[in-house]
Design an enzyme around this catalytic site. Structure first.
Site, mmCIF file in Angstrom:
data_model
loop_
_atom_site.group_PDB
_atom_site.id
_atom_site.type_symbol
_atom_site.label_atom_id
_atom_site.label_comp_id
_atom_site.label_asym_id
_atom_site.label_seq_id
_atom_site.Cartn_x
_atom_site.Cartn_y
_atom_site.Cartn_z
ATOM 1 N N ALA A 65 92.290 33.564 -58.426
ATOM 2 C CA ALA A 65 92.160 32.931 -59.737
ATOM 3 C C ALA A 65 91.381 31.637 -59.539
ATOM 4 C CB ALA A 65 93.541 32.629 -60.292
ATOM 5 N N GLY A 110 94.487 36.433 -56.793
ATOM 6 C CA GLY A 110 94.103 37.303 -57.915
ATOM 7 C C GLY A 110 93.084 38.361 -57.522
ATOM 8 N N GLU A 113 95.089 41.042 -56.063
ATOM 9 C CA GLU A 113 95.810 41.663 -57.185
ATOM 10 C C GLU A 113 94.885 42.564 -58.008
ATOM 11 O OE1 GLU A 113 97.251 37.718 -58.374
ATOM 12 O OE2 GLU A 113 99.273 38.563 -58.379
ATOM 13 N N GLU A 133 99.048 32.184 -52.441
ATOM 14 C CA GLU A 133 99.481 31.262 -53.506
ATOM 15 C C GLU A 133 100.484 30.219 -53.030
ATOM 16 O OE1 GLU A 133 99.223 34.559 -53.850
ATOM 17 O OE2 GLU A 133 98.178 35.021 -55.708
HETATM 18 N N1 COA Z 1 89.001 29.051 -57.314
HETATM 19 C C1 COA Z 1 87.967 28.223 -57.565
HETATM 20 N N2 COA Z 1 86.964 28.004 -56.712
HETATM 21 C C2 COA Z 1 87.016 28.662 -55.526
HETATM 22 C C3 COA Z 1 88.052 29.529 -55.182
HETATM 23 C C4 COA Z 1 89.086 29.724 -56.138
HETATM 24 N N3 COA Z 1 90.111 30.555 -55.912
HETATM 25 N N4 COA Z 1 87.827 30.019 -53.946
HETATM 26 C C5 COA Z 1 86.673 29.462 -53.523
HETATM 27 N N5 COA Z 1 86.170 28.644 -54.467
HETATM 28 C C6 COA Z 1 84.938 27.836 -54.441
HETATM 29 C C7 COA Z 1 85.095 26.620 -53.549
HETATM 30 O O1 COA Z 1 85.724 25.552 -54.247
HETATM 31 C C8 COA Z 1 83.650 26.337 -53.207
HETATM 32 O O2 COA Z 1 83.036 25.718 -54.323
HETATM 33 P P1 COA Z 1 82.071 24.418 -54.103
HETATM 34 O O3 COA Z 1 80.957 24.915 -53.224
HETATM 35 O O4 COA Z 1 81.628 24.080 -55.497
HETATM 36 O O5 COA Z 1 82.906 23.384 -53.433
HETATM 37 C C9 COA Z 1 83.049 27.743 -53.085
HETATM 38 O O6 COA Z 1 83.912 28.603 -53.820
HETATM 39 C C10 COA Z 1 82.971 28.239 -51.657
HETATM 40 O O7 COA Z 1 84.272 28.169 -51.093
HETATM 41 P P2 COA Z 1 84.600 27.419 -49.699
HETATM 42 O O8 COA Z 1 86.053 27.071 -49.700
HETATM 43 O O9 COA Z 1 83.623 26.314 -49.470
HETATM 44 O O10 COA Z 1 84.292 28.603 -48.674
HETATM 45 P P3 COA Z 1 84.919 28.786 -47.197
HETATM 46 O O11 COA Z 1 84.123 29.864 -46.557
HETATM 47 O O12 COA Z 1 85.041 27.479 -46.516
HETATM 48 O O13 COA Z 1 86.415 29.328 -47.453
HETATM 49 C C11 COA Z 1 88.108 30.689 -48.522
HETATM 50 C C12 COA Z 1 86.642 30.580 -48.048
HETATM 51 C C13 COA Z 1 88.231 31.982 -49.315
HETATM 52 C C14 COA Z 1 89.032 30.738 -47.294
HETATM 53 C C15 COA Z 1 88.460 29.461 -49.386
HETATM 54 O O14 COA Z 1 87.464 29.310 -50.401
HETATM 55 C C16 COA Z 1 89.806 29.545 -50.067
HETATM 56 O O15 COA Z 1 90.828 29.366 -49.443
HETATM 57 N N6 COA Z 1 89.797 29.820 -51.404
HETATM 58 C C17 COA Z 1 91.013 29.818 -52.207
HETATM 59 C C18 COA Z 1 91.820 31.065 -51.954
HETATM 60 C C19 COA Z 1 93.101 31.015 -52.758
HETATM 61 O O16 COA Z 1 93.963 30.183 -52.547
HETATM 62 N N7 COA Z 1 93.220 31.954 -53.695
HETATM 63 C C20 COA Z 1 94.391 32.067 -54.527
HETATM 64 C C21 COA Z 1 94.227 31.289 -55.773
HETATM 65 S S1 COA Z 1 95.721 31.326 -56.772
#
Ligand code: COA
Length: 258
Positions: A65, A110, A113, A133
């Site tokens: 999400a 999400g 999911e 989460e």
């Molecule tokens: N919501 C909003 N933005 C997200 C996102 C999310 N769930 N997941 C990634 N992004 C965005 C980041 O903020 C970043 O944006 P920016 O360049 O404007 O700062 C971009 O996507 C790239 O992500 P980044 O974190 O820089 O990539 P990474 O390769 O370092 O890490 C992940 C990849 C997937 C491990 C990491 O993005 C992450 O942990 N995301 C969240 C996962 C999560 O908690 N999901 C459940 C949500 S309830």
């Protein structure tokens, strides 16, 4: 037509690509709006027999999400957010046209999911799955606690949810979360080939199989009774007559969905 999705229809297979690669295809309000519109289209367009859901780019299917939309939400807002997610994913799960996830990278929160609401999942070798989460002080809200437990069993599901650990594609295959793992550059072609095979089958029968399998997890429906009824409906369909005739005439059946 869609702000956050790209769609293409080939051989009656609709490929839906969630297209926010700079945000790892995170599910914001607009993605849900677009997903609901595309689900309307799948329901009403008889030219669509089945669909694929995938993510734009090579890095992510959907990274969850959109966390940037969480700020300032009240409890009521959060409940509405979870309900909206669940309702959209129920529509995918209950579609009688097959919808398959082609998981091409991170499928987190999400995203996992969404993939689990599809009828089955094909993953590329770089795919990663998780319900992280708890890292945010949250828990799954779009049906993940239910579907992950259905798909991989309670012990593994609880471990994944409460550790926030990610699993790789090989582990997801071993757990039964995905049906097949393929090279990333073959993911769409292999998924399309599976749907081309399914699209040669009788649509009413395919829909009946999906409904009956879903009934196992629906306490309000007697799956055995549903199977008997749908079996009867299939039996008197034009496609069942065509199937038997084609078998006896030693030719391929040509099903019309009637
Ligand atoms: N919501 C909003 N933005 C997200 C996102 C999310 N769930 N997941 C990634 N992004 C965005 C980041 O903020 C970043 O944006 P920016 O360049 O404007 O700062 C971009 O996507 C790239 O992500 P980044 O974190 O820089 O990539 P990474 O390769 O370092 O890490 C992940 C990849 C997937 C491990 C990491 O993005 C992450 O942990 N995301 C969240 C996962 C999560 O908690 N999901 C459940 C949500 S309830």
């Amino acid at each position: 037509m869609y702000q956050t999705l790209e769609t293409s229809l080939t051989n009656s297979i609709l490929t839906i690509t969630i297209n926010r690669p700079d945000k790892l295809n995170a599910l914001n309000k607009q993605v849900f709006k677009d997903l609901n519109t595309v689900l309307d289209e799948i329901e009403k367009n008889s030219g669509i027999r089945s669909a694929i859901v995938t993510g734009a780019g090579t890095k992510a299917f959907v990274a969850g999400a959109d966390i940037s939309e969480f700020a300032g939400l009240t409890r009521e807002d959060a409940v509405a957010l979870a309900k909206r997610g669940q309702e959209t994913f129920f529509r995918i799960e209950n579609s009688t046209k097959p919808i398959v996830a082609a998981v091409n990278g991170f499928a987190l929160g999400g995203g996992c999911e969404l993939a689990m609401s599809c009828h089955f999942r094909v993953a590329s070798e770089n795919a990663k799955f998780g319900q992280p989460e708890v890292n945010l002080g949250l828990m799954p809200g779009y049906g993940g606690s239910q579907r992950l437990t259905q798909l991989i069993g309670k012990g593994r599901a609880i471990e994944l949810m409460i550790t926030a650990k990610m699993i790789d594609a090989a582990t997801a295959l071993q757990y039964g979360l995905v049906n097949e793992v393929v090279a990333q550059n073959e993911l769409l072609n292999k998924t399309i080939a599976l749907l081309e095979l399914i699209n040669t089958k009788a649509p009413l029968a395919v829909g009946g199989c999906i409904r009956a399998a879903n009934a196992v997890f629906d306490e309000t429906t007697d799956g055995y009774a549903l199977e008997v009824e749908d079996f009867g409906n299939c039996f008197v369909s034009e496609d069942a007559k065509e199937g038997a005739t084609a078998f006896l005439e030693k030719r391929k059946a040509n099903f019309t969905g009637k």
